[in-house]
Write a protein that holds these residues in place. Structure first.
Motif, PDB file in Angstrom:
ATOM      1  N   ASN A  10       1.912   1.573  -6.059  1.00  0.00           N
ATOM      2  CA  ASN A  10       1.337   1.374  -7.399  1.00  0.00           C
ATOM      3  C   ASN A  10       1.726   2.478  -8.370  1.00  0.00           C
ATOM      4  OD1 ASN A  10       0.209  -1.092  -6.900  1.00  0.00           O
ATOM      5  ND2 ASN A  10      -1.879  -0.348  -6.626  1.00  0.00           N
ATOM      6  N   SER A  32      -4.242   2.350 -10.218  1.00  0.00           N
ATOM      7  CA  SER A  32      -5.108   2.087  -9.075  1.00  0.00           C
ATOM      8  C   SER A  32      -6.531   2.423  -9.435  1.00  0.00           C
ATOM      9  CB  SER A  32      -4.642   2.930  -7.887  1.00  0.00           C
ATOM     10  OG  SER A  32      -5.734   3.407  -7.157  1.00  0.00           O
ATOM     11  N   LYS A  55       2.268  -2.187  -2.090  1.00  0.00           N
ATOM     12  CA  LYS A  55       1.759  -2.054  -3.454  1.00  0.00           C
ATOM     13  C   LYS A  55       2.924  -1.709  -4.366  1.00  0.00           C
ATOM     14  CE  LYS A  55      -2.846  -0.548  -2.208  1.00  0.00           C
ATOM     15  NZ  LYS A  55      -3.721   0.605  -2.037  1.00  0.00           N
ATOM     16  N   ILE A  59       4.937  -2.150  -8.083  1.00  0.00           N
ATOM     17  CA  ILE A  59       4.811  -2.518  -9.494  1.00  0.00           C
ATOM     18  C   ILE A  59       6.170  -3.017  -9.950  1.00  0.00           C
ATOM     19  CG2 ILE A  59       4.373  -1.672 -11.810  1.00  0.00           C
ATOM     20  CD1 ILE A  59       2.173   0.011 -10.699  1.00  0.00           C
ATOM     21  N   ALA A  71      -0.159  -4.761 -11.087  1.00  0.00           N
ATOM     22  CA  ALA A  71      -0.168  -4.240  -9.723  1.00  0.00           C
ATOM     23  C   ALA A  71      -0.721  -5.348  -8.841  1.00  0.00           C
ATOM     24  CB  ALA A  71      -1.031  -2.982  -9.637  1.00  0.00           C
TER      25      ALA A  71
END
Lengths: 199, 443
Positions: free
Chosen positions: B360, B378, B413, B415, B431
């Protein structure tokens, strides 16, 4: 990523031969290439699912397979040579498999003349599509590749390399060693080819 | 850069207290419109959610310009191609806004096969006082009508409707990866792995093929188209990128089929970095013109590059996004992360570029000061309205207290999709199934 060899410091790089500095003996290299080969073929198999495969991914994997093929074929004849025929035969078998995979992909993705009507006569579906050689794929996925070697190989991936300086060349095998002399792994690969060609 | 956080979650509210997320909620595209008033997201389930910026009010200074849900609609449905026995995903690959020309908003949304033009309009008045219908809409008996009246418009609660105005289908054999609206506002292009088609907005039953790189023999296929975009000002010019790390600029005035490029951008390979994965990591996942039209930016697996349109031999700037992954390419190949397609964006003045990463994280690079920052989207690490703290990945040696080591990165995770407001420092970061909107700190 060091396959069972010794780890060296950056300062040693200039002093030693490239193959020794990374500990990439012929055994480690062979394992590495075979691991990549197996991973790549697994990926090709996975992508033939109900969803139309990603052509980009397929092409990238195919190009990687071709590089692996070239690397394997460039290796000089092993110390105890089996029939010289194998060198060319292996090349043929791998190309055939890759070729058949792409052909199948083309048939499944190919356009028709009138794409508007999806209920067109399903004649293309009745044809027998060339399948990747299942024996070849299974053989490469089997224990012949020596799982123990692969385990050692993957154990070292994560922590050892990140402790090095970022300025180091990546911990991949040096390319001039792709042509290292044959080893027991090379003989194993020949053994696999023997089975495939015999079937 | 100090930033406020204003978090919006686009799941249904009853899911807010649960930690799971359905796959259909995974955001697959994010795009501001030309004024920045609207922000559209598309997801894997084929839905489009549009957010609208609140009017700033003097009463609530701290709530300046927050984005709230404006409209939600189902853009694409899953389909099944019976001829080829293949599922067609409803996932929205791209959304592109048309410039606003009247009260309504128009956007293009596309999945793998079909592009749709949607009209989003407001209705806040309703006609009342019909002669032939009563207030519930039932027909009145004509015999009971003794006088005539003119219906009047009365205010009603605001309703936002989305209607599909055009469907551009059956023109792509392969998966559509890009759409781009032309600066003439009359045409747009759609690009798949092997072909690019030019459409007129008014005509849905035909398109012009302007690029075709399909080889006669599919076994000879070694390169695919990965992204395409029109020049922001020159309606005859567009670029497309490839899986081999090349960019071609084409001029539609040169010929009907732009198979011969006008310019060819490619950086010579660095032989010391050559590996089995060199080609895969050179594959360009996104290409974007700068707002000025003078530069193009490309994203490959490890870097973002800025190219001057006048220099084809190499980029003028290269930014390392996460070079610590270079030694992990084999693992990333095995777990498929190496095929992730990250996007990249310019800010309004073309001075800062932004792209996503793993864990993220997302990165911003200031082209003038050459400074860069890593931030994290996050909720665990950020409270609403808190200032985002820069993050750092530790690549070796002793890990400091706030750093995170490469091995602790969460590769699930990622992006992939971000957007930057056209004129202000407001960014939208997707995300997985969460949308984060960050703004500059209020002074």
């Amino acid at each position: 990523m060091v396959g069972g060899g010794l780890k060296r410091k950056h300062s040693d790089l200039e002093e030693e031969e490239e193959d020794e500095k990374w500990g990439w003996g012929p055994a480690g290299l062979r394992s590495y290439q075979q691991a990549l080969l197996r991973i790549s073929l697994d990926k090709v198999q996975q992508s033939l699912g109900p969803r139309a495969p990603s052509l980009r991914r397929h092409v990238l994997i195919h190009n990687t397979l071709q590089q692996l093929q070239a690397a394997l074929c460039l290796a000089p004849a092993p110390a105890v040579p089996p029939e010289p025929l194998f060198l060319g035969e292996e090349d043929f078998s791998l190309s055939t498999t890759i070729g058949s995979i792409l052909r199948e992909l083309e048939t499944s993705m190919d356009e028709t003349e009138t794409p508007q009507n999806p209920v067109a006569p399903p004649s293309p579906q009745n044809e027998v599509l060339p399948q990747p050689d299942p024996v070849f794929l299974e053989a490469l996925s089997s224990r012949y590749l020596g799982d123990s070697g692969l385990d050692d190989f993957f154990l070292d991936i994560d922590t050892s390399t990140v402790e090095k300086e970022p300025a180091l060349a990546p911990a991949e095998p040096p390319h001039n060693l792709f042509c290292a002399p044959g080893s027991w792994e090379w003989n194993e690969l020949d053994h696999i080819m023997e089975i495939i060609l015999g079937s | 850069m100090e930033e406020d956080i204003d978090t919006r979650k686009i799941n249904n509210s009853f899911l807010r207290d649960h930690s799971y997320a359905t796959e259909a909620d995974i955001i697959s595209t994010v795009e501001f419109n030309h004024t920045g008033e609207l922000l559209a997201t598309g997801d894997k389930g084929g839905r489009v959610v549009i957010f609208q910026r609140e009017q700033e009010s003097k009463n609530q200074v701290h709530r300046r310009g927050e984005y709230n849900v404006y409209s939600t609609f189902q853009s694409h449905e899953p389909e099944f191609d019976y001829l080829k026995s293949l599922e067609i995903e409803e996932k929205i690959n791209k959304i592109r806004w048309l410039p606003q020309q009247n009260a309504a908003y128009f956007l293009l949304s596309t999945n793998d096969k079909t592009v749709k033009l949607w009209k989003v309009s407001e209705r806040d008045k309703r006609p009342e006082g019909y002669n032939l219908k009563d207030e519930e809409g039932r027909l009145r008996d004509p015999a009971t009508i003794t006088t005539l009246r003119v219906p009047v418009l009365r205010p009603m609660d605001l309703m936002v409707e989305a209607t599909p105005r055009r469907v551009f289908a059956n023109a792509h054999t392969y998966h559509i990866n890009s759409i781009s609206v032309n600066s003439d506002y009359e045409t747009y292009m759609s690009a798949d792995d092997l072909r690019i088609n030019l459409w007129n907005f008014e005509i849905t039953n035909q398109s012009f093929n302007i690029v075709d790189i399909k080889p006669a023999n599919m076994e000879e296929l070694t390169e695919v188209i990965t992204a395409a975009e029109f020049h922001p000002h020159h309606c005859n010019t567009f670029v497309y990128s490839s899986s081999k790390g090349t960019i071609r600029l084409c001029d539609m005035r040169a010929s009907a089929l732009c198979d011969r490029h006008t310019k060819f951008f490619e950086e010579p390979e660095d032989p010391s970095n050559r590996s089995f994965f060199s080609e895969i990591i050179s594959s360009i996942s996104d290409v974007k013109f700068s707002h000025s039209g003078r530069y193009i930016m490309t994203r490959d697996y490890l870097t973002v590059k800025v190219w001057d349109l006048n220099m084809e031999s190499r980029p003028i700037e290269t930014y390392q996004v996460h070079d610590y992954l270079r030694s992990k390419l084999c693992s990333l190949y095995e777990n498929d992360c190496i095929f992730d397609k990250f996007e990249c964006v310019w800010n309004g003045s073309d001075s800062v570029i932004m792209t996503g990463s793993y864990n993220n994280f997302f990165r911003m690079f200031d082209r003038n000061t050459k400074r860069d920052v890593t931030l994290e989207a996050s909720r665990e690490n950020s409270k609403p309205r808190a200032i985002l703290k820069p993050r750092k990945v530790c690549v070796g040696g002793k890990r400091r207290k706030d750093e995170i080591s490469v091995d602790s990165l969460d590769f699930s995770k990622k992006i992939l999709h971000t957007a930057w407001h056209p004129s202000e420092n407001i960014i939208a970061v997707a995300a997985t199934n969460n949308l984060y909107i960050f703004q500059d700190k209020v002074n």
